[in-house]
Design a protein around this motif. Structure first.
Motif: not given
Length: 148
Positions: A20-21, A24-25, A28, A44, A46-48, A50, A55, A115
């Motif tokens: 999954e991760l 997603d990465y 994105e 990245l 900011q978007r996630f 984290v 990242v 998602e």
């Protein structure tokens, strides 16, 4: 211990969670590159929502898997394999989202649910969704050819 059909299902879900991760990465990274022309770790993070360290760890993992290349102060780029995976995930994302809308799920909820659901759909399920939506199903090789 004897394997059961139930354990097979559980193991599939576990395997799906592992990817999954990664999915997603790469999805994105492709989106950010399309809109901004570049992708930085800070984008990245900011978007996630984290840390930069999280990242950085994921970018190393993606690099080891041959999905991205990155150089200090130069940004993050998808490899051919990374781009192919991003396209597959984006396609599956779009089909799942459209399916949820067709079922009457409100758009904001469909965005959130997609998602999670998109990572657990087999190609057979995506094919069935396409049939239900009266859209052509584009298997892996056809998607890449239609984009060229």
């Amino acid at each position: 211990m004897k394997k059961t059909k139930h354990s097979d299902y559980f193991n599939k879900v576990k395997a799906d969670h592992q990817s999954e991760l990664v999915e997603d990465y790469v999805e994105e990274i492709a989106t950010l590159f399309k809109h901004n022309g570049e992708v930085r770790s800070t984008d990245l993070a900011q978007r996630f929502g984290v840390s930069a360290a999280a990242v950085s760890k994921m970018i190393r993992r993606l690099n080891e898997q041959g999905l991205v290349t990155s150089m200090p102060y130069r940004g993050i780029f998808l490899t051919g394999a990374g781009q192919a995976l991003a396209e597959k995930v984006a396609y599956r994302h779009r089909i799942v989202f459209e399916m949820l809308l067709k079922l009457g799920v409100p758009e904001s909820i469909a965005h959130a649910d997609t998602e999670g659901i998109e990572h657990h759909c087999s190609e057979e399920t995506v094919k069935a969704m396409c049939h239900f939506l009266e859209q052509p199903y584009l298997p892996e090789s056809d998607k890449q050819q239609s984009d060229e």
